[in-house]
Design a protein around this motif. Structure first.
Motif, PDB file in Angstrom:
ATOM      1  N   VAL A 188     -43.605  57.485  74.540  1.00  0.00           N
ATOM      2  CA  VAL A 188     -42.975  56.608  75.530  1.00  0.00           C
ATOM      3  C   VAL A 188     -43.828  56.594  76.790  1.00  0.00           C
ATOM      4  N   GLY A 189     -44.455  55.459  77.059  1.00  0.00           N
ATOM      5  CA  GLY A 189     -45.388  55.349  78.183  1.00  0.00           C
ATOM      6  C   GLY A 189     -44.725  55.026  79.500  1.00  0.00           C
ATOM      7  N   ASN A 190     -43.421  54.796  79.490  1.00  0.00           N
ATOM      8  CA  ASN A 190     -42.689  54.628  80.748  1.00  0.00           C
ATOM      9  C   ASN A 190     -41.312  55.264  80.610  1.00  0.00           C
ATOM     10  N   PRO A 191     -41.171  56.533  81.076  1.00  0.00           N
ATOM     11  CA  PRO A 191     -39.901  57.246  80.920  1.00  0.00           C
ATOM     12  C   PRO A 191     -38.781  56.748  81.831  1.00  0.00           C
ATOM     13  N   ASP A 192     -39.052  55.806  82.738  1.00  0.00           N
ATOM     14  CA  ASP A 192     -38.016  55.348  83.681  1.00  0.00           C
ATOM     15  C   ASP A 192     -36.899  54.582  82.975  1.00  0.00           C
ATOM     16  N   LEU A 193     -35.677  54.741  83.470  1.00  0.00           N
ATOM     17  CA  LEU A 193     -34.545  53.938  82.974  1.00  0.00           C
ATOM     18  C   LEU A 193     -34.604  52.522  83.539  1.00  0.00           C
ATOM     19  N   VAL A 194     -34.962  52.413  84.809  1.00  0.00           N
ATOM     20  CA  VAL A 194     -34.983  51.099  85.485  1.00  0.00           C
ATOM     21  C   VAL A 194     -36.145  51.041  86.469  1.00  0.00           C
ATOM     22  N   ALA A 205     -38.554  51.003  79.594  1.00  0.00           N
ATOM     23  CA  ALA A 205     -38.729  51.605  78.272  1.00  0.00           C
ATOM     24  C   ALA A 205     -37.935  52.909  78.111  1.00  0.00           C
ATOM     25  N   GLY A 206     -37.866  53.718  79.188  1.00  0.00           N
ATOM     26  CA  GLY A 206     -37.155  54.995  79.102  1.00  0.00           C
ATOM     27  C   GLY A 206     -35.704  54.824  78.699  1.00  0.00           C
ATOM     28  N   PHE A 207     -35.098  53.741  79.133  1.00  0.00           N
ATOM     29  CA  PHE A 207     -33.706  53.469  78.768  1.00  0.00           C
ATOM     30  C   PHE A 207     -33.572  53.391  77.247  1.00  0.00           C
ATOM     31  N   PHE A 208     -34.456  52.610  76.621  1.00  0.00           N
ATOM     32  CA  PHE A 208     -34.407  52.448  75.166  1.00  0.00           C
ATOM     33  C   PHE A 208     -34.794  53.753  74.457  1.00  0.00           C
ATOM     34  N   ALA A 209     -35.735  54.502  75.054  1.00  0.00           N
ATOM     35  CA  ALA A 209     -36.197  55.739  74.419  1.00  0.00           C
ATOM     36  C   ALA A 209     -35.072  56.773  74.377  1.00  0.00           C
ATOM     37  N   HIS A 210     -34.299  56.877  75.455  1.00  0.00           N
ATOM     38  CA  HIS A 210     -33.180  57.826  75.448  1.00  0.00           C
ATOM     39  C   HIS A 210     -32.104  57.369  74.473  1.00  0.00           C
ATOM     40  N   ASP A 211     -31.942  56.055  74.340  1.00  0.00           N
ATOM     41  CA  ASP A 211     -31.008  55.536  73.342  1.00  0.00           C
ATOM     42  C   ASP A 211     -31.479  55.901  71.929  1.00  0.00           C
ATOM     43  N   LEU A 212     -32.792  55.854  71.698  1.00  0.00           N
ATOM     44  CA  LEU A 212     -33.332  56.269  70.393  1.00  0.00           C
ATOM     45  C   LEU A 212     -32.992  57.732  70.133  1.00  0.00           C
ATOM     46  N   LEU A 213     -33.203  58.573  71.171  1.00  0.00           N
ATOM     47  CA  LEU A 213     -32.924  60.006  71.023  1.00  0.00           C
ATOM     48  C   LEU A 213     -31.454  60.258  70.712  1.00  0.00           C
ATOM     49  N   ASP A 214     -30.577  59.418  71.275  1.00  0.00           N
ATOM     50  CA  ASP A 214     -29.141  59.553  70.998  1.00  0.00           C
ATOM     51  C   ASP A 214     -28.812  59.131  69.569  1.00  0.00           C
ATOM     52  N   SER A 215     -29.655  58.255  68.990  1.00  0.00           N
ATOM     53  CA  SER A 215     -29.297  57.598  67.728  1.00  0.00           C
ATOM     54  C   SER A 215     -29.963  58.204  66.502  1.00  0.00           C
ATOM     55  N   VAL A 216     -31.121  58.810  66.674  1.00  0.00           N
ATOM     56  CA  VAL A 216     -31.894  59.237  65.515  1.00  0.00           C
ATOM     57  C   VAL A 216     -32.678  60.504  65.877  1.00  0.00           C
ATOM     58  N   GLU A 217     -32.801  61.407  64.902  1.00  0.00           N
ATOM     59  CA  GLU A 217     -33.599  62.608  65.148  1.00  0.00           C
ATOM     60  C   GLU A 217     -35.056  62.244  64.947  1.00  0.00           C
ATOM     61  N   ALA A 218     -35.765  61.982  66.024  1.00  0.00           N
ATOM     62  CA  ALA A 218     -37.139  61.502  65.886  1.00  0.00           C
ATOM     63  C   ALA A 218     -38.040  62.279  66.828  1.00  0.00           C
ATOM     64  N   ASP A 219     -39.331  62.216  66.549  1.00  0.00           N
ATOM     65  CA  ASP A 219     -40.328  62.872  67.396  1.00  0.00           C
ATOM     66  C   ASP A 219     -40.659  61.906  68.541  1.00  0.00           C
ATOM     67  N   ILE A 220     -39.888  62.017  69.633  1.00  0.00           N
ATOM     68  CA  ILE A 220     -40.059  61.097  70.760  1.00  0.00           C
ATOM     69  C   ILE A 220     -40.623  61.889  71.930  1.00  0.00           C
ATOM     70  N   ARG A 221     -41.757  61.463  72.438  1.00  0.00           N
ATOM     71  CA  ARG A 221     -42.392  62.195  73.541  1.00  0.00           C
ATOM     72  C   ARG A 221     -42.509  61.297  74.753  1.00  0.00           C
ATOM     73  N   PHE A 222     -42.202  61.862  75.900  1.00  0.00           N
ATOM     74  CA  PHE A 222     -42.246  61.099  77.152  1.00  0.00           C
ATOM     75  C   PHE A 222     -43.537  61.405  77.900  1.00  0.00           C
TER      76      PHE A 222
END
Ligand SMILES: [Mg+2]
Length: 303
Positions: A188-194, A205-222
């Protein structure tokens, strides 16, 4: 998440376990401008949105403020979580607006994310979450985007989540499904929510990335603020002479408690909160600091 300062603040508070830890809270002192800090600080790292610019418009007086710091021999660096534009275009934006910066003095989380992709040698076919018009010259060879080649995009070995522009809830759902079916790293190249724009707040992008973390066990790096990788990259960029920099003489200047101030403090830097132009504009900054326990060393209305 409600798209207001308070709504965003609450979401960041919900996410605290995923953010760095705040060290002991300092006593916050008000200052008139950054020139009041020149005896204590050698290197100023600037957040861009809400500190130097709102969207593509410079905040009045900020070009002059950076000029004045440079004139008294201070190092400056823009440390931004903006990742939609290529690094060269980001430098051109700030230089074009009149900020006194050299090419190496703009560090974007996009560059940090692209560098991080090299640590996944087994991933050959990266895909970038980027709008169709965005430049891709700095990205891995053969990169595709959701618009350029949909088929290769959904079959990619890894994802660089660089921009929310053009990314929709439907695409997000499809990515969740894809990651559940076949795991792949997401950088994730932009950890910001807004981000603050001329018209209000935009979802990042950060908003969607945290939603991914809530939804799926994935290797997500900020990659980017508030994480250590951003501050390390900026200090390395500022340290062009190769002399080790004393982190207690580096100040992170930002408008967001949960990214600039929390991240800067966790990285061992001093911090300056700007209240009048970014996400805290018109809010009870003191109340939010008390509630979150995130507090800067200094507070100023404008730089
Ligand atoms: Mg900002």
């Amino acid at each position: 998440m409600e798209l207001t300062t308070l709504g965003v603040f609450r979401r960041y508070e919900e996410l605290r376990e995923r953010l760095p830890q705040m060290p002991a809270e300092p006593m916050t002192r008000p200052v008139g401008s950054l020139l009041d800090l020149v005896s204590e600080i050698d290197v100023f790292l600037f957040d861009a949105f809400g500190v130097l610019v709102v969207g593509d418009t410079p905040i009045p007086g900020t070009v002059e403020a950076l000029d004045a710091l440079k004139r008294v021999g201070k190092s400056i660096c823009i440390l931004t979580n903006a990742a939609t534009k290529e690094p060269q275009a980001q430098f051109a934006k700030y230089a074009g607006l009149g900020f006194p910066i050299a090419a190496g003095e703009v560090v974007s989380s996009r560059s940090i994310a692209v560098a991080a992709a090299e640590r996944f040698p087994h991933v050959r076919n990266w895909a970038a979450i980027l709008p169709a018009a965005a430049g891709i010259a700095d990205l891995p060879d053969g990169i595709v985007t959701q618009a350029s080649n949909a088929r290769s995009f959904w079959e990619a070995g890894g994802y660089l989540f660089l921009s929310s522009k053009g990314w929709t809830p439907a695409l997000q759902q499809r990515l969740v499904k894809r990651l559940k079916a076949r795991p792949a790293p997401v950088l994730v190249g932009n950890p910001d929510l807004v981000a603050p724009r001329e018209y209000g707040l935009s979802i990042e992008a950060g908003f969607f990335a945290h939603d991914l973390l809530d939804s799926v066990e994935a290797d997500i790096r900020f990659l980017g603020k508030p994480y250590a990788n951003a501050f390390n990259a900026a200090i390395q960029a500022a340290n062009t002479l190769g002399i080790p920099i004393d982190r207690s003489r580096v100040a992170m200047v930002g408008d967001t408690l949960h990214t600039d101030i929390l991240g800067g403090a966790a990285a061992g830097l001093r911090t300056v909160l700007v209240t009048d132009h970014g996400v805290l504009k018109g809010t009870d900054a003191e109340g939010l600091m008390r509630q979150s326990g995130i507090r800067p060393d200094w507070i100023t209305r404008s730089i």
